[in-house]
Each structure stands twice: as C-alpha cells, then as structure tokens.
Write a protein that holds these residues in place. Structure first.
Motif, PDB file in Angstrom:
ATOM      1  N   VAL A 184      -2.725  13.893   5.251  1.00  0.00           N
ATOM      2  CA  VAL A 184      -2.918  14.404   3.886  1.00  0.00           C
ATOM      3  C   VAL A 184      -1.773  15.334   3.505  1.00  0.00           C
ATOM      4  O   VAL A 184      -1.154  15.172   2.442  1.00  0.00           O
ATOM      5  CB  VAL A 184      -4.269  15.128   3.781  1.00  0.00           C
ATOM      6  N   PHE A 185      -1.464  16.316   4.351  1.00  0.00           N
ATOM      7  CA  PHE A 185      -0.364  17.238   4.055  1.00  0.00           C
ATOM      8  C   PHE A 185       0.964  16.498   4.000  1.00  0.00           C
ATOM      9  O   PHE A 185       1.840  16.832   3.197  1.00  0.00           O
ATOM     10  CB  PHE A 185      -0.302  18.341   5.112  1.00  0.00           C
ATOM     11  N   ARG A 186       1.122  15.499   4.849  1.00  0.00           N
ATOM     12  CA  ARG A 186       2.382  14.752   4.891  1.00  0.00           C
ATOM     13  C   ARG A 186       2.606  13.980   3.591  1.00  0.00           C
ATOM     14  O   ARG A 186       3.721  13.935   3.059  1.00  0.00           O
ATOM     15  CB  ARG A 186       2.348  13.800   6.088  1.00  0.00           C
ATOM     16  N   ARG A 187       1.541  13.342   3.086  1.00  0.00           N
ATOM     17  CA  ARG A 187       1.675  12.622   1.810  1.00  0.00           C
ATOM     18  C   ARG A 187       1.961  13.597   0.674  1.00  0.00           C
ATOM     19  O   ARG A 187       2.745  13.292  -0.238  1.00  0.00           O
ATOM     20  CB  ARG A 187       0.396  11.833   1.539  1.00  0.00           C
ATOM     21  N   TRP A 188       1.313  14.761   0.724  1.00  0.00           N
ATOM     22  CA  TRP A 188       1.572  15.790  -0.287  1.00  0.00           C
ATOM     23  C   TRP A 188       3.042  16.212  -0.255  1.00  0.00           C
ATOM     24  O   TRP A 188       3.711  16.307  -1.293  1.00  0.00           O
ATOM     25  CB  TRP A 188       0.638  16.968  -0.009  1.00  0.00           C
ATOM     26  N   GLN A 189       3.556  16.442   0.945  1.00  0.00           N
ATOM     27  CA  GLN A 189       4.951  16.837   1.098  1.00  0.00           C
ATOM     28  C   GLN A 189       5.893  15.724   0.628  1.00  0.00           C
ATOM     29  O   GLN A 189       6.885  15.968  -0.061  1.00  0.00           O
ATOM     30  CB  GLN A 189       5.225  17.178   2.569  1.00  0.00           C
ATOM     31  N   SER A 190       5.587  14.472   0.991  1.00  0.00           N
ATOM     32  CA  SER A 190       6.447  13.342   0.610  1.00  0.00           C
ATOM     33  C   SER A 190       6.501  13.177  -0.898  1.00  0.00           C
ATOM     34  O   SER A 190       7.554  12.865  -1.466  1.00  0.00           O
ATOM     35  CB  SER A 190       5.926  12.062   1.266  1.00  0.00           C
ATOM     36  N   ARG A 191       5.390  13.386  -1.571  1.00  0.00           N
ATOM     37  CA  ARG A 191       5.348  13.223  -3.016  1.00  0.00           C
ATOM     38  C   ARG A 191       6.301  14.206  -3.710  1.00  0.00           C
ATOM     39  O   ARG A 191       6.951  13.862  -4.705  1.00  0.00           O
ATOM     40  CB  ARG A 191       3.917  13.438  -3.506  1.00  0.00           C
ATOM     41  N   HIS A 192       6.400  15.424  -3.182  1.00  0.00           N
ATOM     42  CA  HIS A 192       7.317  16.411  -3.780  1.00  0.00           C
ATOM     43  C   HIS A 192       8.750  16.198  -3.329  1.00  0.00           C
ATOM     44  O   HIS A 192       9.687  16.445  -4.100  1.00  0.00           O
ATOM     45  CB  HIS A 192       6.875  17.828  -3.409  1.00  0.00           C
ATOM     46  N   PHE A 193       8.935  15.733  -2.103  1.00  0.00           N
ATOM     47  CA  PHE A 193      10.294  15.662  -1.565  1.00  0.00           C
ATOM     48  C   PHE A 193      11.063  14.444  -2.053  1.00  0.00           C
ATOM     49  O   PHE A 193      12.298  14.461  -2.095  1.00  0.00           O
ATOM     50  CB  PHE A 193      10.241  15.648  -0.028  1.00  0.00           C
ATOM     51  N   GLU A 194      10.366  13.375  -2.441  1.00  0.00           N
ATOM     52  CA  GLU A 194      11.042  12.107  -2.689  1.00  0.00           C
ATOM     53  C   GLU A 194      12.090  12.199  -3.791  1.00  0.00           C
ATOM     54  O   GLU A 194      13.071  11.433  -3.788  1.00  0.00           O
ATOM     55  CB  GLU A 194      10.011  11.034  -3.042  1.00  0.00           C
ATOM     56  N   GLU A 195      11.953  13.143  -4.726  1.00  0.00           N
ATOM     57  CA  GLU A 195      12.941  13.288  -5.790  1.00  0.00           C
ATOM     58  C   GLU A 195      14.162  14.093  -5.357  1.00  0.00           C
ATOM     59  O   GLU A 195      15.228  13.982  -5.972  1.00  0.00           O
ATOM     60  CB  GLU A 195      12.308  13.975  -7.000  1.00  0.00           C
ATOM     61  N   LEU A 196      14.025  14.910  -4.328  1.00  0.00           N
ATOM     62  CA  LEU A 196      15.087  15.858  -3.995  1.00  0.00           C
ATOM     63  C   LEU A 196      16.382  15.191  -3.526  1.00  0.00           C
ATOM     64  O   LEU A 196      17.468  15.594  -3.969  1.00  0.00           O
ATOM     65  CB  LEU A 196      14.578  16.848  -2.941  1.00  0.00           C
ATOM     66  N   PRO A 197      16.330  14.176  -2.606  1.00  0.00           N
ATOM     67  CA  PRO A 197      17.604  13.570  -2.189  1.00  0.00           C
ATOM     68  C   PRO A 197      18.334  12.852  -3.314  1.00  0.00           C
ATOM     69  O   PRO A 197      19.549  12.636  -3.204  1.00  0.00           O
ATOM     70  CB  PRO A 197      17.167  12.578  -1.089  1.00  0.00           C
ATOM     71  N   ARG A 198      17.636  12.466  -4.365  1.00  0.00           N
ATOM     72  CA  ARG A 198      18.317  11.817  -5.485  1.00  0.00           C
ATOM     73  C   ARG A 198      19.001  12.835  -6.396  1.00  0.00           C
ATOM     74  O   ARG A 198      19.904  12.474  -7.168  1.00  0.00           O
ATOM     75  CB  ARG A 198      17.317  10.982  -6.292  1.00  0.00           C
ATOM     76  N   TRP A 199      18.555  14.099  -6.320  1.00  0.00           N
ATOM     77  CA  TRP A 199      19.184  15.150  -7.127  1.00  0.00           C
ATOM     78  C   TRP A 199      20.251  15.877  -6.315  1.00  0.00           C
ATOM     79  O   TRP A 199      21.405  15.967  -6.729  1.00  0.00           O
ATOM     80  CB  TRP A 199      18.115  16.115  -7.619  1.00  0.00           C
ATOM     81  N   TRP A 200      19.854  16.389  -5.171  1.00  0.00           N
ATOM     82  CA  TRP A 200      20.827  16.990  -4.260  1.00  0.00           C
ATOM     83  C   TRP A 200      21.244  15.900  -3.273  1.00  0.00           C
ATOM     84  O   TRP A 200      20.691  15.770  -2.181  1.00  0.00           O
ATOM     85  CB  TRP A 200      20.206  18.182  -3.533  1.00  0.00           C
ATOM     86  N   THR A 201      22.217  15.111  -3.675  1.00  0.00           N
ATOM     87  CA  THR A 201      22.590  13.914  -2.928  1.00  0.00           C
ATOM     88  C   THR A 201      23.320  14.280  -1.641  1.00  0.00           C
ATOM     89  O   THR A 201      23.716  15.435  -1.414  1.00  0.00           O
ATOM     90  CB  THR A 201      23.482  13.013  -3.779  1.00  0.00           C
ATOM     91  N   GLN A 202      23.528  13.252  -0.822  1.00  0.00           N
ATOM     92  CA  GLN A 202      24.240  13.474   0.436  1.00  0.00           C
ATOM     93  C   GLN A 202      25.644  14.039   0.211  1.00  0.00           C
ATOM     94  O   GLN A 202      26.054  14.969   0.915  1.00  0.00           O
ATOM     95  CB  GLN A 202      24.304  12.173   1.228  1.00  0.00           C
ATOM     96  N   PRO A 203      26.433  13.523  -0.768  1.00  0.00           N
ATOM     97  CA  PRO A 203      27.750  14.146  -0.997  1.00  0.00           C
ATOM     98  C   PRO A 203      27.654  15.624  -1.368  1.00  0.00           C
ATOM     99  O   PRO A 203      28.484  16.431  -0.911  1.00  0.00           O
ATOM    100  CB  PRO A 203      28.321  13.304  -2.155  1.00  0.00           C
ATOM    101  N   HIS A 204      26.667  15.989  -2.181  1.00  0.00           N
ATOM    102  CA  HIS A 204      26.494  17.409  -2.507  1.00  0.00           C
ATOM    103  C   HIS A 204      26.243  18.223  -1.241  1.00  0.00           C
ATOM    104  O   HIS A 204      26.827  19.305  -1.048  1.00  0.00           O
ATOM    105  CB  HIS A 204      25.304  17.595  -3.466  1.00  0.00           C
ATOM    106  N   ARG A 205      25.389  17.699  -0.360  1.00  0.00           N
ATOM    107  CA  ARG A 205      25.037  18.451   0.841  1.00  0.00           C
ATOM    108  C   ARG A 205      26.203  18.533   1.821  1.00  0.00           C
ATOM    109  O   ARG A 205      26.380  19.536   2.518  1.00  0.00           O
ATOM    110  CB  ARG A 205      23.803  17.824   1.504  1.00  0.00           C
ATOM    111  N   ILE A 206      26.992  17.459   1.874  1.00  0.00           N
ATOM    112  CA  ILE A 206      28.157  17.458   2.774  1.00  0.00           C
ATOM    113  C   ILE A 206      29.181  18.493   2.319  1.00  0.00           C
ATOM    114  O   ILE A 206      29.725  19.254   3.131  1.00  0.00           O
ATOM    115  CB  ILE A 206      28.782  16.053   2.834  1.00  0.00           C
TER     116      ILE A 206
END
Length: 466
Positions: A184-206
């Motif tokens: 349950v907590f994992r699905r809750w976390q995934s629902r919020h996190f799924e947008e983050l890598p598309r905004w703060w992309t891998q090139p931004h993080r690198i």
C-alpha cells in the motif's frame, strides 16, 4: 528560461508531515534507548543498594520497581518498535509527495532535489518495518505457542480465551503491517514519484551531481588560501574528548569495583552467561567496610559518568551554535573560501538537537517508570503476585502518580517532536543556501556509492521507480 547547464542541487521544503515524521522517528529511537537505559540503571542500582543498604526498605523498593519496570519496558518497547518501523516506512511516500508538490508549485527543472531527498523519494522505505515485524513475530510467536499449551493444559476459561484471543490479534496486527508498508505504501509512493524523473531528468541530475565538491576539492581550495581544515570550537572539542575519557575511566572503575564486590561478598557466584550471585558470605567487619566502600565507589563512578554525559550534551549545543555561526558568516561573504568539508557535511544532515535526544530518552524511561509504579500498586494485593506484597506504604501511595508520570512523559515527547520538526524546517533554508553555494553530501553518505543518477543508462530512471 533556465538552461540545462544551470542545474544544481537544491534542498526543497518537504512540508510539515515529512519533518514531523523524521523528528518522531528519531524520538522513538531515543525513547527506546531510554528504556534500555532504565533497565540497566535499575539493575545496577539494585546491586549497589543491596550492598549499601542490605535488607532495608529502600533496597526492597528499588528491587520491586526494577522488576515492575520490565512490564513498562516490554509494553513500551513493543509499541515503540512497531511505531519506529511504521514511521520509517512513511519516509519514502511522504518525501515523494513533498517533491511532487514542489514540482507542481513551480520548482524549476534545474533545481534538482538534493540526493538525500531524491533517494528517499525513490527507494522503498518498508525494509525497517519488515525486519522489525519478522523478529517480533518470531519471538512473540514462540511465546504464544508456549501460552497456548499452558492454557489448554490448565483448562480453558474466559481468562485463557481472552489471553489467546488478544495474543492472536496482536500477531495478526503485526503481520498486517508487512503488506501495508510493502504494498500500500509502495503504491502511494510510486504514484507521487512517477512524475519526478520526467521533470528532473537524468541529464539534469548528472549536471547537478557534477558540481559536487569533494573533500579534496574543499581542502585544496582552503590550502590555496592559506587556511587549514580546523573546525570551530577547538577548546570545546577538547573538553568533549576529556569528558569521553572520564566516562571511560568511570566505566572501568565501576566494572572493577563490581567485580571485586562480587568476588568478596558472593564467592559462590557463577561465571556463566546467566550469572547468579548465590548466597552472600558472612564477612569480617573490616571486609564488610571494604565492600561498603567498593559499593559507594560504584555509585560515585556512576554519578561522575552521568555528569560527564550532561557535560557532553551542553558541549554539543555550544558546538552547534558555533558551527552555524561560522556557516552563516561564510554565506554572508560573496567571495569567501568554502568552510571545512566536515562542517558542511554535518550541516547537510537533518538531525535533532542533542538535548532533545536526551529528553526523548528520559521521557521513554520516565514512561516505563510510571507504568512500574502503577503496576506495583495494582498487583500488591493480588494473591498471584504475593512477591509485590512487600511493597511499603510509600511505594503503594506512589502508584497513583504512575499515570501522571506517563502523561507527563508523553507531553514531553510530543513537545520535543514539535520543537525538533520546527528547527528542522528552519534549518532547511540554511541547508538550501549551503548546497547551492558549496554542494556537498551529508556526513551519513561519506564513502557511499555515487548517486545512481550519474551512472544509470538512459531509460533506467523509469525502471527504478517505486
């Protein structure tokens, strides 16, 4: 419009819920330490009281309270461990929700979340509860099997059925937390996190991670400016070292005095893991005085150690104020040399004040002590608990204070959590300023593997989502 090359780490405000969770988890951990400390102090004080005040009401009272405190230790320890696991499991969902909220409020893609925040939002945080639950289920399940056999052997009655039902319910509740935190907590976390890598992309993080200042970078910059790596408060640090040495010497002195006391007064004591003192020997008056002196020495050594611990707490408060003063002074100067790497790293790690940690430990011990006082008074007149019939009138009268002590401890606990979370929220601004100016990792991550954002292949960010 900000360019991709402007990407840098930022410490985003994580909101009230996440800061309260961190403070509560730390409070719970130190409260559990207070329970362990209460048991150790009660056990050692009982030994000293038996030597200094043998066969006295004070020794009897201390012995009864120490035994009864096991009830509080077990009840609060079980509750505290489960609460600690649940609070730990909430770290990922709450951090992911906080970062998603920051993104929706307009945080730019170049404001890359600090690695401590990013990893907390991405990784599963259910492992702590799972480990605690497995251990508790194994221990309590074994005890429950023994209780089942005992109840059926003595014959079923309403009390036995209530015990079996309550035990089964407790085990079921502990087990239910495993899928709750793992799914349950994992699905809750995934629902919020799924947008983050598309905004703060891998090139931004690198790019943001490429700006990191290592310890060698900071040391080289300070060396070029003719500065060393000394931390502020050198005198206070020397005093802390001296106090640690005093605690060590006091512990050694206590152990030596205890060993000599047992060797003289209890010559038949066993040396196995389940040590039994046996019968006390009849000693000559001179030898009795020596034993009394050794027991008093144990008390003095314990008192000195406690004073040294209090001194360390005061010193850590002074050091924190000195360190923050140095950091704020450095931030106020536009072209200043970076402060020492160790100083920056410590400032990046959120933690409660040392005095609050001590208060949490004291509150945990006080709550168990309050339960012990109430328990002694509650069972003193029961025939199945005739051992506690030796409780004196003063101890029985103190039983009425037990619930009030527990309530006071809970109030201290809650106020400490609130104060810790408020200070943490205030320091998030300082950490954000520091990481923009001198991006370093917190002290907990020194020597750890590099952030996966620097090494993962394209497309792996989605695979690593919760």
């Amino acid at each position: 419009m900000s360019s991709l090359t402007d990407s840098r780490w930022r410490v985003h405000p994580i909101g009230r819920a996440a800061t309260l969770r961190r403070a509560a988890a730390e409070a719970m951990l130190w409260g559990l330490m207070g329970l362990v400390g209460l048991f150790a102090i009660g056990f050692l004080s009982g030994i000293v009281a038996e030597e200094v005040l043998p066969e006295s009401e004070a020794a009897t009272t201390l012995d009864l309270v120490t035994r009864a405190s096991l009830v509080g230790d077990l009840a609060l320890g079980l509750t505290g461990l489960l609460a600690l696991g649940l609070l730990g499991a909430l770290e990922g969902p709450l951090m992911a929700r906080a970062l998603a909220g920051a993104m929706r409020r307009g945080a730019p893609a170049t404001a890359v979340p600090f690695p401590l925040q990013w990893e907390a939002a991405r990784e599963s945080s259910a492992r702590t509860y799972r480990l605690i639950a497995i251990w508790l289920l194994a221990i309590l399940g074994f005890c429950y099997v023994i209780v089942v056999f005992a109840v059926f052997e003595s014959g079923l009655d309403p009390t036995g059925l209530a015990i079996l039902g309550g035990g089964a319910l407790l085990l079921a509740v502990i087990w239910a937390g495993i899928p709750l935190t793992g799914r349950v907590f994992r699905r809750w976390q995934s629902r919020h996190f799924e947008e983050l890598p598309r905004w703060w992309t891998q090139p931004h993080r690198i790019i943001a991670a490429g700006r990191e200042l290592t310890e060698q970078d900071v040391t080289a910059a300070r060396s070029r400016a003719g500065l060393g790596v000394a931390l502020p408060g050198a005198g206070v640090r020397r005093l802390v070292t001296a106090l640690v040495a005093i605690i060590t010497v006091s512990a050694i002195a206590w152990e030596m005095a205890f060993t000599l006391t047992v060797g003289i007064a209890y010559p038949d004591a066993t040396r196995t893991a389940s040590r039994q003192l046996g019968e006390r020997a009849d000693l000559e008056p001179e030898t009795e005085r020596l034993v009394d002196l050794l027991a008093m020495g144990m008390g003095v050594a314990g008192g000195v150690a406690l004073l040294a611990v209090a001194g360390i707490v005061v010193c850590t408060i002074i050091l924190r104020r000195l360190e923050h003063r140095v950091l704020r002074r450095a931030l106020a100067e536009p072209a200043t040399i970076p402060p020492a790497h160790a100083l920056l790293s410590r400032a990046m790690a959120p933690t409660s004040l040392t005095i609050l940690k001590v208060l949490f430990a004291v509150a945990g011990a006080a709550a168990a002590l309050g339960i012990a006082l109430w328990f002694v008074d509650a069972v003193a007149e029961l025939p199945d608990w005739d051992f506690y019939a030796a409780a004196g009138p003063e101890l029985r009268a103190a039983g009425a204070l037990g619930p009030w002590i527990v309530l006071g401890a809970l109030v201290v606990f809650v106020l400490g959590i609130v104060v810790s979370s408020v200070l943490d929220a205030r320091d998030q601004g300082l950490r954000d300023e520091l990481v923009q100016r001198w991006p370093v990792r917190p002290v907990e991550e020194d020597g750890a593997a590099e952030d996966t954002a620097e090494t993962e292949e394209p497309g792996e960010s989605e695979k690593s989502q919760p």
